[in-house]
Write a protein that holds these residues in place. Structure first.
Motif, PDB file in Angstrom:
ATOM      1  N   GLY A  60      10.098   4.938   4.561  1.00 34.66           N
ATOM      2  CA  GLY A  60       9.636   5.682   3.301  1.00 34.66           C
ATOM      3  C   GLY A  60       9.832   5.031   2.007  1.00 34.66           C
ATOM      4  O   GLY A  60       8.984   4.996   1.212  1.00 34.66           O
ATOM      5  N   LEU A  61      10.824   4.081   1.929  1.00 36.94           N
ATOM      6  CA  LEU A  61      10.963   3.266   0.643  1.00 36.94           C
ATOM      7  C   LEU A  61       9.788   2.252   0.567  1.00 36.94           C
ATOM      8  O   LEU A  61       9.350   2.202  -0.719  1.00 36.94           O
ATOM      9  CB  LEU A  61      12.310   2.344   0.721  1.00 36.94           C
ATOM     10  CG  LEU A  61      13.217   3.356   0.454  1.00 36.94           C
ATOM     11  CD1 LEU A  61      14.773   2.552   0.550  1.00 36.94           C
ATOM     12  CD2 LEU A  61      13.498   4.024  -0.653  1.00 36.94           C
ATOM     13  N   SER A  62       9.231   1.794   1.589  1.00 40.63           N
ATOM     14  CA  SER A  62       7.898   0.831   1.694  1.00 40.63           C
ATOM     15  C   SER A  62       6.846   1.796   1.020  1.00 40.63           C
ATOM     16  O   SER A  62       5.796   1.167   0.304  1.00 40.63           O
ATOM     17  CB  SER A  62       7.865   0.313   2.948  1.00 40.63           C
ATOM     18  OG  SER A  62       6.428  -0.556   3.233  1.00 40.63           O
ATOM     19  N   ILE A  63       6.541   3.031   1.538  1.00 44.24           N
ATOM     20  CA  ILE A  63       5.629   3.962   1.103  1.00 44.24           C
ATOM     21  C   ILE A  63       5.805   3.975  -0.462  1.00 44.24           C
ATOM     22  O   ILE A  63       4.669   4.193  -0.993  1.00 44.24           O
ATOM     23  CB  ILE A  63       5.587   5.385   1.982  1.00 44.24           C
ATOM     24  CG1 ILE A  63       5.379   4.878   3.575  1.00 44.24           C
ATOM     25  CG2 ILE A  63       4.676   5.975   1.231  1.00 44.24           C
ATOM     26  CD1 ILE A  63       5.693   6.022   4.311  1.00 44.24           C
ATOM     27  N   LEU A  64       7.122   4.346  -0.898  1.00 43.01           N
ATOM     28  CA  LEU A  64       7.343   4.647  -2.195  1.00 43.01           C
ATOM     29  C   LEU A  64       6.731   3.481  -3.088  1.00 43.01           C
ATOM     30  O   LEU A  64       6.094   3.679  -4.211  1.00 43.01           O
ATOM     31  CB  LEU A  64       8.624   5.100  -2.338  1.00 43.01           C
ATOM     32  CG  LEU A  64       9.003   5.153  -3.896  1.00 43.01           C
ATOM     33  CD1 LEU A  64       8.353   6.249  -4.339  1.00 43.01           C
ATOM     34  CD2 LEU A  64      10.734   5.287  -3.931  1.00 43.01           C
ATOM     35  N   LYS A  65       7.165   2.308  -2.858  1.00 42.29           N
ATOM     36  CA  LYS A  65       6.905   1.214  -3.530  1.00 42.29           C
ATOM     37  C   LYS A  65       5.293   1.256  -3.457  1.00 42.29           C
ATOM     38  O   LYS A  65       4.805   0.696  -4.703  1.00 42.29           O
ATOM     39  CB  LYS A  65       7.469  -0.066  -2.579  1.00 42.29           C
ATOM     40  CG  LYS A  65       7.028  -1.345  -3.355  1.00 42.29           C
ATOM     41  CD  LYS A  65       7.811  -2.767  -2.876  1.00 42.29           C
ATOM     42  CE  LYS A  65       7.527  -3.670  -3.543  1.00 42.29           C
ATOM     43  NZ  LYS A  65       8.068  -4.989  -3.047  1.00 42.29           N
ATOM     44  N   LYS A  66       4.507   1.226  -2.399  1.00 39.48           N
ATOM     45  CA  LYS A  66       3.174   1.159  -2.659  1.00 39.48           C
ATOM     46  C   LYS A  66       2.469   2.437  -3.191  1.00 39.48           C
ATOM     47  O   LYS A  66       1.430   1.931  -4.233  1.00 39.48           O
ATOM     48  CB  LYS A  66       2.716   1.312  -1.171  1.00 39.48           C
ATOM     49  CG  LYS A  66       2.945   0.285  -0.093  1.00 39.48           C
ATOM     50  CD  LYS A  66       2.265   0.498   1.326  1.00 39.48           C
ATOM     51  CE  LYS A  66       2.705  -0.620   2.246  1.00 39.48           C
ATOM     52  NZ  LYS A  66       2.016  -0.394   3.551  1.00 39.48           N
ATOM     53  N   LEU A  67       2.939   3.643  -3.353  1.00 35.30           N
ATOM     54  CA  LEU A  67       2.438   4.570  -4.382  1.00 35.30           C
ATOM     55  C   LEU A  67       2.666   4.241  -5.616  1.00 35.30           C
ATOM     56  O   LEU A  67       1.881   4.422  -6.535  1.00 35.30           O
ATOM     57  CB  LEU A  67       3.292   5.861  -3.792  1.00 35.30           C
ATOM     58  CG  LEU A  67       3.067   6.530  -2.441  1.00 35.30           C
ATOM     59  CD1 LEU A  67       3.920   7.496  -2.432  1.00 35.30           C
ATOM     60  CD2 LEU A  67       1.501   6.894  -2.519  1.00 35.30           C
ATOM     61  N   ARG A  68       3.958   3.622  -5.979  1.00 35.18           N
ATOM     62  CA  ARG A  68       4.180   3.099  -7.527  1.00 35.18           C
ATOM     63  C   ARG A  68       3.468   2.060  -8.035  1.00 35.18           C
ATOM     64  O   ARG A  68       3.172   1.818  -9.035  1.00 35.18           O
ATOM     65  CB  ARG A  68       5.614   3.041  -7.547  1.00 35.18           C
ATOM     66  CG  ARG A  68       6.371   4.330  -7.560  1.00 35.18           C
ATOM     67  CD  ARG A  68       5.793   5.210  -8.305  1.00 35.18           C
ATOM     68  NE  ARG A  68       6.806   6.602  -8.557  1.00 35.18           N
ATOM     69  CZ  ARG A  68       6.245   7.685  -8.283  1.00 35.18           C
ATOM     70  NH1 ARG A  68       4.839   8.063  -8.406  1.00 35.18           N
ATOM     71  NH2 ARG A  68       6.925   8.968  -8.619  1.00 35.18           N
ATOM     72  N   MET A  69       2.852   1.115  -7.191  1.00 32.27           N
ATOM     73  CA  MET A  69       2.048   0.178  -7.292  1.00 32.27           C
ATOM     74  C   MET A  69       0.580   0.430  -7.756  1.00 32.27           C
ATOM     75  O   MET A  69      -0.050  -0.232  -8.160  1.00 32.27           O
ATOM     76  CB  MET A  69       2.503  -0.990  -6.474  1.00 32.27           C
ATOM     77  CG  MET A  69       3.670  -1.555  -6.409  1.00 32.27           C
ATOM     78  SD  MET A  69       3.879  -2.964  -5.285  1.00 32.27           S
ATOM     79  CE  MET A  69       2.984  -4.207  -5.910  1.00 32.27           C
ATOM     80  N   ASP A  70       0.166   1.366  -6.952  1.00 31.12           N
ATOM     81  CA  ASP A  70      -1.315   2.001  -7.212  1.00 31.12           C
ATOM     82  C   ASP A  70      -1.518   2.931  -8.241  1.00 31.12           C
ATOM     83  O   ASP A  70      -0.606   3.922  -8.642  1.00 31.12           O
ATOM     84  CB  ASP A  70      -1.519   2.725  -5.778  1.00 31.12           C
ATOM     85  CG  ASP A  70      -3.211   2.911  -5.641  1.00 31.12           C
ATOM     86  OD1 ASP A  70      -3.768   3.247  -6.728  1.00 31.12           O
ATOM     87  OD2 ASP A  70      -3.483   3.083  -4.465  1.00 31.12           O
ATOM     88  N   LYS A  71      -2.466   2.526  -9.101  1.00 32.66           N
ATOM     89  CA  LYS A  71      -2.601   3.262 -10.305  1.00 32.66           C
ATOM     90  C   LYS A  71      -3.248   4.673 -10.228  1.00 32.66           C
ATOM     91  O   LYS A  71      -2.823   5.634 -11.007  1.00 32.66           O
ATOM     92  CB  LYS A  71      -3.873   2.569 -11.163  1.00 32.66           C
ATOM     93  CG  LYS A  71      -3.566   1.241 -11.684  1.00 32.66           C
ATOM     94  CD  LYS A  71      -4.697   0.625 -12.564  1.00 32.66           C
ATOM     95  CE  LYS A  71      -4.170  -0.468 -13.395  1.00 32.66           C
ATOM     96  NZ  LYS A  71      -5.159  -1.227 -14.282  1.00 32.66           N
ATOM     97  N   LYS A  72      -3.786   4.952  -8.980  1.00 29.83           N
ATOM     98  CA  LYS A  72      -4.134   6.310  -8.453  1.00 29.83           C
ATOM     99  C   LYS A  72      -3.113   7.116  -8.172  1.00 29.83           C
ATOM    100  O   LYS A  72      -2.913   8.497  -8.571  1.00 29.83           O
ATOM    101  CB  LYS A  72      -5.109   6.346  -7.169  1.00 29.83           C
ATOM    102  CG  LYS A  72      -6.235   5.643  -7.673  1.00 29.83           C
ATOM    103  CD  LYS A  72      -7.240   5.539  -6.535  1.00 29.83           C
ATOM    104  CE  LYS A  72      -8.475   5.057  -6.653  1.00 29.83           C
ATOM    105  NZ  LYS A  72      -9.587   4.855  -5.411  1.00 29.83           N
ATOM    106  N   THR A  73      -1.775   6.475  -7.868  1.00 29.26           N
ATOM    107  CA  THR A  73      -0.644   7.414  -7.359  1.00 29.26           C
ATOM    108  C   THR A  73       0.606   7.019  -8.144  1.00 29.26           C
ATOM    109  O   THR A  73       1.685   7.692  -7.912  1.00 29.26           O
ATOM    110  CB  THR A  73      -0.458   7.115  -5.768  1.00 29.26           C
ATOM    111  OG1 THR A  73      -0.262   5.692  -5.534  1.00 29.26           O
ATOM    112  CG2 THR A  73      -1.632   7.500  -5.109  1.00 29.26           C
TER     113      THR A  73
END
Length: 226
Positions: A60-73
């Protein structure tokens, strides 16, 4: 009707969360794995995400990191949900941009309360659409954008709200209790260290201008220039 994505591999917990939130008037989509969740994000963005840390195909932390790096999310409200109880796990999630943190087991009323509070703050609007300026920082509340020395500064929702609170109260010492109440809500039951982690990240993103956020020992913080 607000749309909530629940990412949870425990079928029983997913059913309980889905039932409780649907009965509270929310539109719910549940996912038992990261793959299905990522696929759904491509089709439609939710208003809030309940994200479990322990998933079968991706942390889940890996998912969170991806979400915060994507401008859309990057500004989507996210509540981390996990069975882990150590403080370091909580700090990791908050440090990476989670807006709130819940540890299993938790009550249904607590879940609904946390979701309502976060949605209420994230969907709040400023009808005047003001632009605030302090030193080299410009906060455009209509466009929900921040620039520092003319360059875009990407902030999470909580970081943005913290900066807005500081700018609109420049020169005034804001105690920790007021910060928690204004940014996290009166029903927030997390640790006060949450504030420190978010302000640390905010200072780093503001670069040299981050030095304007001063720590007042045993009291709180103030936005001021030397």
């Amino acid at each position: 009707m607000s749309l909530i994505y629940i990412v949870e591999d425990d079928k029983n917990i997913l059913e309980i969360e889905t039932f409780a939130l649907k009965n509270s008037g929310y539109d719910i989509r549940g996912f038992s794995c990261a793959k299905d969740f990522h696929h759904a994000l491509k089709d439609f963005l939710p208003d809030l995400i309940l994200l479990d840390i322990m998933l079968p195909d991706e942390d889940g932390l890996s998912i969170l990191k991806k979400l915060r790096m994507d401008k859309k999310t990057q500004n989507l409200p996210i509540i981390m949900v996990t069975a882990k109880t150590t403080e370091i796990d909580k700090v990791k999630g908050l440090d990476m941009g989670a807006d709130d943190y819940m540890t299993k087991p938790f009550g249904v009323m607590e879940l609904i309360s946390r979701v309502k509070a976060l949605l209420r703050r994230s969907q709040g609007e400023n009808p005047e659409g003001k632009t605030y300026k302090f030193d080299k920082i410009v906060l455009d509340d209509e466009k929900h954008l921040v620039t520092v020395n003319g360059e875009n500064c990407e902030l999470t929702y909580k970081e943005y709200e913290l900066l807005k609170l500081f700018i609109t109260n420049a020169g005034v010492v804001i105690n920790r209790e007021r910060i928690l109440e204004r940014i996290w809500g009166t029903d927030f039951e997390g640790e006060s260290r949450t504030i420190d982690m978010h302000i640390k990240n905010l200072r780093q993103k503001l670069k040299d201008s981050g030095k304007c956020i001063k720590t007042i020992r045993n009291v709180g913080y103030v936005l001021n220039v030397d």
